[in-house]
Structures are given as structure tokens and as C-alpha cells.
Scaffold this motif. Sequence first.
Motif, PDB file in Angstrom:
ATOM      1  N   ASN A  36       7.129   8.908  -9.581  1.00 60.09           N
ATOM      2  CA  ASN A  36       7.868   7.639  -9.653  1.00 60.09           C
ATOM      3  C   ASN A  36       8.682   7.354  -8.394  1.00 60.09           C
ATOM      4  OD1 ASN A  36       6.931   7.154 -12.324  1.00 60.09           O
ATOM      5  ND2 ASN A  36       8.489   8.571 -13.064  1.00 60.09           N
ATOM      6  N   LEU A  37       8.257   7.896  -7.263  1.00 62.08           N
ATOM      7  CA  LEU A  37       8.932   7.661  -5.995  1.00 62.08           C
ATOM      8  C   LEU A  37       8.054   6.752  -5.147  1.00 62.08           C
ATOM      9  CD1 LEU A  37      11.261   8.466  -4.041  1.00 62.08           C
ATOM     10  CD2 LEU A  37       9.783  10.316  -3.246  1.00 62.08           C
ATOM     11  N   ASP A  38       8.596   5.629  -4.670  1.00 61.56           N
ATOM     12  CA  ASP A  38       7.850   4.748  -3.787  1.00 61.56           C
ATOM     13  C   ASP A  38       7.856   5.320  -2.374  1.00 61.56           C
ATOM     14  OD1 ASP A  38       7.356   3.021  -5.846  1.00 61.56           O
ATOM     15  OD2 ASP A  38       8.701   1.452  -5.167  1.00 61.56           O
ATOM     16  N   LEU A  39       6.683   5.376  -1.757  1.00 62.08           N
ATOM     17  CA  LEU A  39       6.536   5.891  -0.403  1.00 62.08           C
ATOM     18  C   LEU A  39       5.940   4.811   0.491  1.00 62.08           C
ATOM     19  CD1 LEU A  39       4.984   9.364  -1.245  1.00 62.08           C
ATOM     20  CD2 LEU A  39       7.329   8.904  -0.559  1.00 62.08           C
ATOM     21  N   PHE A  40       6.295   4.836   1.769  1.00 58.81           N
ATOM     22  CA  PHE A  40       5.758   3.920   2.764  1.00 58.81           C
ATOM     23  C   PHE A  40       4.627   4.602   3.510  1.00 58.81           C
ATOM     24  CE2 PHE A  40      10.037   2.294   2.239  1.00 58.81           C
ATOM     25  CZ  PHE A  40       9.853   0.918   2.308  1.00 58.81           C
ATOM     26  N   THR A  42       2.717   5.515   6.681  1.00 63.25           N
ATOM     27  CA  THR A  42       3.169   5.645   8.069  1.00 63.25           C
ATOM     28  C   THR A  42       2.307   4.841   9.038  1.00 63.25           C
ATOM     29  OG1 THR A  42       1.847   7.640   8.377  1.00 63.25           O
ATOM     30  CG2 THR A  42       4.114   7.937   7.632  1.00 63.25           C
ATOM     31  N   HIS A  43       1.185   4.303   8.552  1.00 59.75           N
ATOM     32  CA  HIS A  43       0.274   3.545   9.408  1.00 59.75           C
ATOM     33  C   HIS A  43       0.463   2.036   9.258  1.00 59.75           C
ATOM     34  CE1 HIS A  43      -1.828   7.255  10.394  1.00 59.75           C
ATOM     35  NE2 HIS A  43      -1.766   7.546   9.113  1.00 59.75           N
ATOM     36  N   CYS A  44       0.463   1.539   8.014  1.00 62.99           N
ATOM     37  CA  CYS A  44       0.510   0.087   7.802  1.00 62.99           C
ATOM     38  C   CYS A  44       1.782  -0.389   7.103  1.00 62.99           C
ATOM     39  CB  CYS A  44      -0.719  -0.382   7.021  1.00 62.99           C
ATOM     40  SG  CYS A  44      -0.709   0.062   5.258  1.00 62.99           S
ATOM     41  N   GLY A  45       2.611   0.543   6.616  1.00 60.29           N
ATOM     42  CA  GLY A  45       3.866   0.176   5.976  1.00 60.29           C
ATOM     43  C   GLY A  45       3.761  -0.170   4.499  1.00 60.29           C
ATOM     44  N   HIS A  46       2.548  -0.100   3.929  1.00 58.28           N
ATOM     45  CA  HIS A  46       2.355  -0.400   2.504  1.00 58.28           C
ATOM     46  C   HIS A  46       3.245   0.519   1.671  1.00 58.28           C
ATOM     47  CE1 HIS A  46       0.291  -1.571  -1.154  1.00 58.28           C
ATOM     48  NE2 HIS A  46      -0.054  -0.312  -1.388  1.00 58.28           N
ATOM     49  N   GLU A  47       3.974  -0.054   0.716  1.00 60.02           N
ATOM     50  CA  GLU A  47       4.898   0.718  -0.112  1.00 60.02           C
ATOM     51  C   GLU A  47       4.436   0.717  -1.561  1.00 60.02           C
ATOM     52  OE1 GLU A  47       9.592   0.805  -1.495  1.00 60.02           O
ATOM     53  OE2 GLU A  47       8.813  -0.927  -0.433  1.00 60.02           O
ATOM     54  N   THR A  48       4.294   1.895  -2.128  1.00 54.02           N
ATOM     55  CA  THR A  48       3.939   2.032  -3.535  1.00 54.02           C
ATOM     56  C   THR A  48       4.168   3.476  -3.962  1.00 54.02           C
ATOM     57  OG1 THR A  48       2.263   1.505  -5.205  1.00 54.02           O
ATOM     58  CG2 THR A  48       1.492   2.570  -3.205  1.00 54.02           C
ATOM     59  N   GLU A  49       4.018   3.725  -5.257  1.00 50.36           N
ATOM     60  CA  GLU A  49       4.148   5.090  -5.749  1.00 50.36           C
ATOM     61  C   GLU A  49       2.792   5.791  -5.685  1.00 50.36           C
ATOM     62  OE1 GLU A  49       3.634   4.277 -10.519  1.00 50.36           O
ATOM     63  OE2 GLU A  49       5.642   4.348  -9.669  1.00 50.36           O
ATOM     64  N   ILE A  50       2.786   7.083  -5.888  1.00 51.99           N
ATOM     65  CA  ILE A  50       1.545   7.861  -5.895  1.00 51.99           C
ATOM     66  C   ILE A  50       0.875   7.621  -7.234  1.00 51.99           C
ATOM     67  CG2 ILE A  50       0.551  10.166  -5.829  1.00 51.99           C
ATOM     68  CD1 ILE A  50       2.940  10.988  -4.075  1.00 51.99           C
ATOM     69  N   GLY A  51      -0.389   7.233  -7.204  1.00 55.37           N
ATOM     70  CA  GLY A  51      -1.110   6.925  -8.430  1.00 55.37           C
ATOM     71  C   GLY A  51      -1.741   8.136  -9.090  1.00 55.37           C
ATOM     72  N   GLU A  52      -2.208   9.077  -8.292  1.00 53.98           N
ATOM     73  CA  GLU A  52      -2.918  10.230  -8.833  1.00 53.98           C
ATOM     74  C   GLU A  52      -2.605  11.464  -8.005  1.00 53.98           C
ATOM     75  OE1 GLU A  52      -7.532  11.575  -9.787  1.00 53.98           O
ATOM     76  OE2 GLU A  52      -7.165   9.763  -8.643  1.00 53.98           O
ATOM     77  N   PHE A  53      -2.349  12.562  -8.693  1.00 57.34           N
ATOM     78  CA  PHE A  53      -2.189  13.862  -8.035  1.00 57.34           C
ATOM     79  C   PHE A  53      -3.493  14.626  -8.222  1.00 57.34           C
ATOM     80  CE2 PHE A  53       2.160  12.614  -8.738  1.00 57.34           C
ATOM     81  CZ  PHE A  53       2.826  13.119  -7.641  1.00 57.34           C
ATOM     82  N   VAL A  54      -4.139  15.018  -7.119  1.00 55.03           N
ATOM     83  CA  VAL A  54      -5.405  15.722  -7.165  1.00 55.03           C
ATOM     84  C   VAL A  54      -5.166  17.141  -6.676  1.00 55.03           C
ATOM     85  CG1 VAL A  54      -7.770  15.780  -6.305  1.00 55.03           C
ATOM     86  CG2 VAL A  54      -6.630  13.574  -6.682  1.00 55.03           C
ATOM     87  N   GLU A  55      -5.512  18.116  -7.497  1.00 52.65           N
ATOM     88  CA  GLU A  55      -5.351  19.508  -7.104  1.00 52.65           C
ATOM     89  C   GLU A  55      -6.580  19.967  -6.360  1.00 52.65           C
ATOM     90  OE1 GLU A  55      -3.929  22.303  -9.948  1.00 52.65           O
ATOM     91  OE2 GLU A  55      -2.776  20.776 -11.008  1.00 52.65           O
ATOM     92  N   GLY A  56      -6.368  20.644  -5.226  1.00 53.65           N
ATOM     93  CA  GLY A  56      -7.477  21.163  -4.434  1.00 53.65           C
ATOM     94  C   GLY A  56      -7.922  22.518  -4.940  1.00 53.65           C
ATOM     95  N   GLU A  57      -8.965  23.035  -4.336  1.00 53.91           N
ATOM     96  CA  GLU A  57      -9.443  24.355  -4.685  1.00 53.91           C
ATOM     97  C   GLU A  57      -8.378  25.393  -4.383  1.00 53.91           C
ATOM     98  OE1 GLU A  57     -13.244  25.462  -3.161  1.00 53.91           O
ATOM     99  OE2 GLU A  57     -13.989  23.410  -3.314  1.00 53.91           O
ATOM    100  N   GLY A  58      -8.239  26.343  -5.280  1.00 49.88           N
ATOM    101  CA  GLY A  58      -7.255  27.398  -5.087  1.00 49.88           C
ATOM    102  C   GLY A  58      -5.863  27.030  -5.535  1.00 49.88           C
ATOM    103  N   SER A  59      -5.695  25.842  -6.111  1.00 43.97           N
ATOM    104  CA  SER A  59      -4.376  25.416  -6.586  1.00 43.97           C
ATOM    105  C   SER A  59      -4.072  25.998  -7.930  1.00 43.97           C
ATOM    106  CB  SER A  59      -4.289  23.902  -6.683  1.00 43.97           C
ATOM    107  OG  SER A  59      -4.434  23.335  -5.405  1.00 43.97           O
TER     108      SER A  59
END
Length: 59
Positions: A36-40, A42-59
Motif C-alpha cells: 500500500n505504498l505509492d512509488l514513483f 525513476t524513469h517516467c515518474g509514474h506513481e502507483t502502488e505495487i500490484g503484484e509481488f513475484v517470488e523468484g527462484e530460491g525465495s
Amino acid sequence: MPHEHTAYVETLVHLNCGNCDGYWGLSDVDLDELSNLDLFCTHCGHETEIGEFVEGEGS
């Protein structure tokens, strides 16, 4: 007698912008703080929250 090595563990988060698909990273963050944290993009300035957390291999 030699001293032991010291290891520091950090959490590294890779982000992809939903607007421009730009890529950036955050290090040493608490994953609970990212919810629930809005992030900007760093390339285009688009601001929104993280929609999905994806776990990588070995997580």
C-alpha cells in the motif's frame, strides 16, 4: 588466529514500471513496508502502488 568474515543480508527488490516498463531496484527494505505504498518510477515518474509481488527462484 584469523578473524571470521562478516556477512550482511539485505532484501533486494526489483521493480518494473507498469507505464514505461522501466526497471529499477530498492535495497535493504522491509517487504511489509512496501504494501500500500505509492512509488514513483525513476524513469517516467509514474506513481502507483505495487500490484503484484513475484517470488523468484530460491525465495
